[in-house]
Design a protein around this motif. Sequence first.
Motif: not given
Lengths: 335, 335, 335, 335
Positions: B264-283
């Motif tokens: 729908l839009k060209g931005f916001g993906g990076g923050d989604g990426y970082a949050s899911a990636f880091l949460h997974a890694l920390m768990n």
Amino acid sequence: MRFPTGKKLDIIPVGRVAIDFNPTDMNRPLNESANFNKYLGGSPANIAVGMARLGSRVGFLGRVSDDQFGTFVTDYFKNEGIDVSHIFRCEHGEKLGLTFTEMLSPTQSSILMYREGVADLQLCPDDVDEEYIASSACLLISGTALCTSPTREASLKALTFALKNKVPVVFDADYRAYSLNEPDAIEIYTSLVAEKADIIMGSREEFDLMERLLSLSGADEASADYWLSRNAKICVIKHGKEGSRAYSREDGCWGVKPFPVSALKGFGGGDGYASAFLHALMNGVPLPDALERGSASAAMLVASHACSRDMPNEEKLLAFIREEKEKYGTVITRL
Amino acid sequence: MRFPTGKKLDIIPVGRVAIDFNPTDMNRPLNESANFNKYLGGSPANIAVGMARLGSRVGFLGRVSDDQFGTFVTDYFKNEGIDVSHIFRCEHGEKLGLTFTEMLSPTQSSILMYREGVADLQLCPDDVDEEYIASSACLLISGTALCTSPTREASLKALTFALKNKVPVVFDADYRAYSLNEPDAIEIYTSLVAEKADIIMGSREEFDLMERLLSLSGADEASADYWLSRNAKICVIKHGKEGSRAYSREDGCWGVKPFPVSALKGFGGGDGYASAFLHALMNGVPLPDALERGSASAAMLVASHACSRDMPNEEKLLAFIREEKEKYGTVITRL
Amino acid sequence: MRFPTGKKLDIIPVGRVAIDFNPTDMNRPLNESANFNKYLGGSPANIAVGMARLGSRVGFLGRVSDDQFGTFVTDYFKNEGIDVSHIFRCEHGEKLGLTFTEMLSPTQSSILMYREGVADLQLCPDDVDEEYIASSACLLISGTALCTSPTREASLKALTFALKNKVPVVFDADYRAYSLNEPDAIEIYTSLVAEKADIIMGSREEFDLMERLLSLSGADEASADYWLSRNAKICVIKHGKEGSRAYSREDGCWGVKPFPVSALKGFGGGDGYASAFLHALMNGVPLPDALERGSASAAMLVASHACSRDMPNEEKLLAFIREEKEKYGTVITRL
Amino acid sequence: MRFPTGKKLDIIPVGRVAIDFNPTDMNRPLNESANFNKYLGGSPANIAVGMARLGSRVGFLGRVSDDQFGTFVTDYFKNEGIDVSHIFRCEHGEKLGLTFTEMLSPTQSSILMYREGVADLQLCPDDVDEEYIASSACLLISGTALCTSPTREASLKALTFALKNKVPVVFDADYRAYSLNEPDAIEIYTSLVAEKADIIMGSREEFDLMERLLSLSGADEASADYWLSRNAKICVIKHGKEGSRAYSREDGCWGVKPFPVSALKGFGGGDGYASAFLHALMNGVPLPDALERGSASAAMLVASHACSRDMPNEEKLLAFIREEKEKYGTVITRL
């Protein structure tokens, strides 16, 4: 500690060039002084002159005003044989810093500084040339240059190039309260530079500042332990009239007392110290003897009217040491 | 890579909180959009919300405006269960940054930013509390916070405390040309932070920026080699629609492609990426699976109207991955 | 009072164009409002639209942002038939001012302003064209434009050209505390402009401000006496819900009460007042009737969601007056 | 022209106090000058000293630095019998302006100014006391004080109080390109003050500047016609070495030539001129004789090393006139 050989220059100080106006009618409040001599000033500039007088091949990285005072300091450097190819003129009317000295008595002196919109703090990252840094056997960064942007970034860029090209770095804390409009910033930047420097020189108060976030004990040994465990080979910690101490893994720890001269003014000694000490060190003089030379040059400077103008050459420096030691004995002790 | 256990918080992002105004009448130039929704925004704030949604215990270190918009973002954080004890209000009328979004089409979007005298850049060294940093299993520093004083010094102070207390540091380059009024400064500060970070995340262009003074080749492998030889355990280098690559000494090197959603839009993906990636890694999720989750969250975000508001919880995230993989297969490859 | 005839334009307002964001979910605190309409705003811009709606030939002298919001306001003006040949775009990224409105209830409203580095205050002396000023039958200067340089000097230059070319000047005090970073300056500049203006409009508080250095009594009569003894032909002094008073040597003194409408918001009335009053006056409507039209337009505006968008045309304005007078009688009294 | 009697003070100059550093080793470029004398300087300060020497009761309204240089100038004033009750110290470290003089030859001189963050421009509206202004028979406003805020507003406030209390105003244009960071502003403010002043003094170039928006012819007669039709009683227009002209409705028009002395430096003459001319005028000396005294004082000043220090008392001034007239005849002609 070893310095690289085969370099075009021995040392490049980075930072402040300024002008000192010292009253000729001394021992009165500055407001009553009516006549002044004009001298080149600024800590790294004084060190540059001091080392050139002793025979080092000296460069400089800095900004000066685009006016007659800028011409004065550049010409002064040239006459001392200092390379001025990387001293740039300011483009927006910034002026050289001025220091008017009040010399009430040998133990009471104060300064009145003009540092608003000052030329030396305009040194910017674009002014920093990797090839120039790489052409020197040593880079000297002065703490004052870290106090604000863009000179802070220029200094950090010079540091980056020095590390990349294996050029040893001297960090001279030279902290001045006047140059600090950003509280808490200076402790961050001085410690960032100190942890990458090969030689760190500063007063006890300046080390306390660098260590404010680190929860060290405040003892010289703790400071030395910390910084020598980083990148430093030598730490010199100064205690004013009590003398100073040098810590080194390779060459042991040494205390040095001031030579008991009669002072004319209360400043200028530090730049004499740094120039004689570094010149000696770079020329293979053992650490305790290098400290002795530093202390001697400091003594000669506080007994003189100017800073830059009165830096000794090697002959005078060694003669002074000989005479003083005959009279008073050694100033060096092993710790 | 290991994170410390027994901490009160999982992560503290440092830096920007802002407000996004996204038009409800899309697919036209911003000047023609007449109605807007108001959302919490700002990269580290979005990551905070994203991680909280997934179940992380999240704090935040930042400054907001002392007005209704400041209340809005703080209340929003509270509702997400984020600790707001270290979000401070500005004292001199600084305002939250605003981002007005122009959504011409899914592939054409632009932003109009209000960032003059902005609240987030007022975070200052005095706001940084060692105990708070030490209470977290991870510190996330965002590149935008390095662009100017005093937020730069605040970030460097937080970094110093993290290192001193052995709190792993994530550096998310998040470089925005708009936040840069000091050319050449950003490359110096991003590389200073990157060389001390445990995880570095950035686009290829952002890595180029961090490496500008280093004469690296510009290849991902060269970047990874350099930074993994410093302090980094994981480097994530993003190539936009080509996907991204993660480099790790311990866990190998992995490529990840975007999930083929309709954006729908060209931005916001990076923050989604970082949050899911880091949460997974920390768990304890293995690196390739953590990357998959990052990519999935990114895909979900670009398909949504908001950034913060539309961050998925774990159930939705895993459901999305299941469905997408059934349709299109895996997005992960070993390099 | 007479206006010159045969001019290309009727009036040129000078100064502020901005954007209003009014919540569609009203009667709650601004932090809870989640959806907003975007409207053209700024006092002289609203007056420009108001007068154009009524049939005046309107120009404008101002600066807008060089972005989609700048395009929005210029296009809006064009659609209203306003001459935009002297609306200039900013060159250093300055943004249009934003006003977010909190509409808690008809009697409680507040605003949250974005005015840092704002476009309208960038109007500079070079933007002021003597020929353009001379081409109009009236110049309207707004007090906000006097609050800082360079828009202050631009306004004073426009004033100088108006006087030189015998173009009558309306001074609308429009003082906003937010626009004042120079205490004591505004009283000096507003009184400098007021003493040269032909028509002065302002609240009692604004007249007090203009008179702070003059030791007047603070009574409306004293204000009128003073300013009518300078260059003013008409002084309009507003007392909020108590109504307002107009003083004129030629046409007597009049009081006008607000029409008793049910308000939706607490602002916007003043711009409706000024546009209807000035349009009437310039078209030969007698002073008391012009005041009645001003009061009617004010009442219509506070009952509307927007300011600019809801300015009435002449037909609607006169219909409103007819209906209201039938219900409530006249609002005008001779003092 | 008449001045009020029975006042406590004769004149209050407003504005600049500074320090001149004049080289004792003259006739060489400034960069080569190594020794300097320190003198009180600044145009209105020099006029204050000049008039006090001649016997006027002089006050001053201005700001000085809160350091030894501020003490120096205040003490200097006190020694001359000048009232210093309204000279205030700066509170944020602003410094006195410095003027380093290059005296290459009597006809070639230049100045190097330190005016960044300068004390005199910090005079603010709050410093201006109506009672003090009202206690003087004359107020002198210097153009330099109009060049920026807040000293501009302070000067305009002093002007407002002077007009309100019927204190005649002298406007000394004293335009310096260096003090102007706001192009187009100075012409607006100088003309605003000039149109309310009783006596206007300036060079032809300065009158051109004040008249830039007015489309006058540029001839002295046209200037005089315009300003005498406003509030001025006397206009003095200077043409450098060609001499100057004074225009007055009451007392006719006069030309005055410089006395043919041998000059030491190219500046300082104007302040000597103003002080002797104004003192004479205020003491009932006829206009042509007052001009003669102005011209004599100017001649004495350009032949001296300092400005303030070398201001003549009445005895010396009259003796100089006698001697010079014996040698060269009169310098005054009726136009």
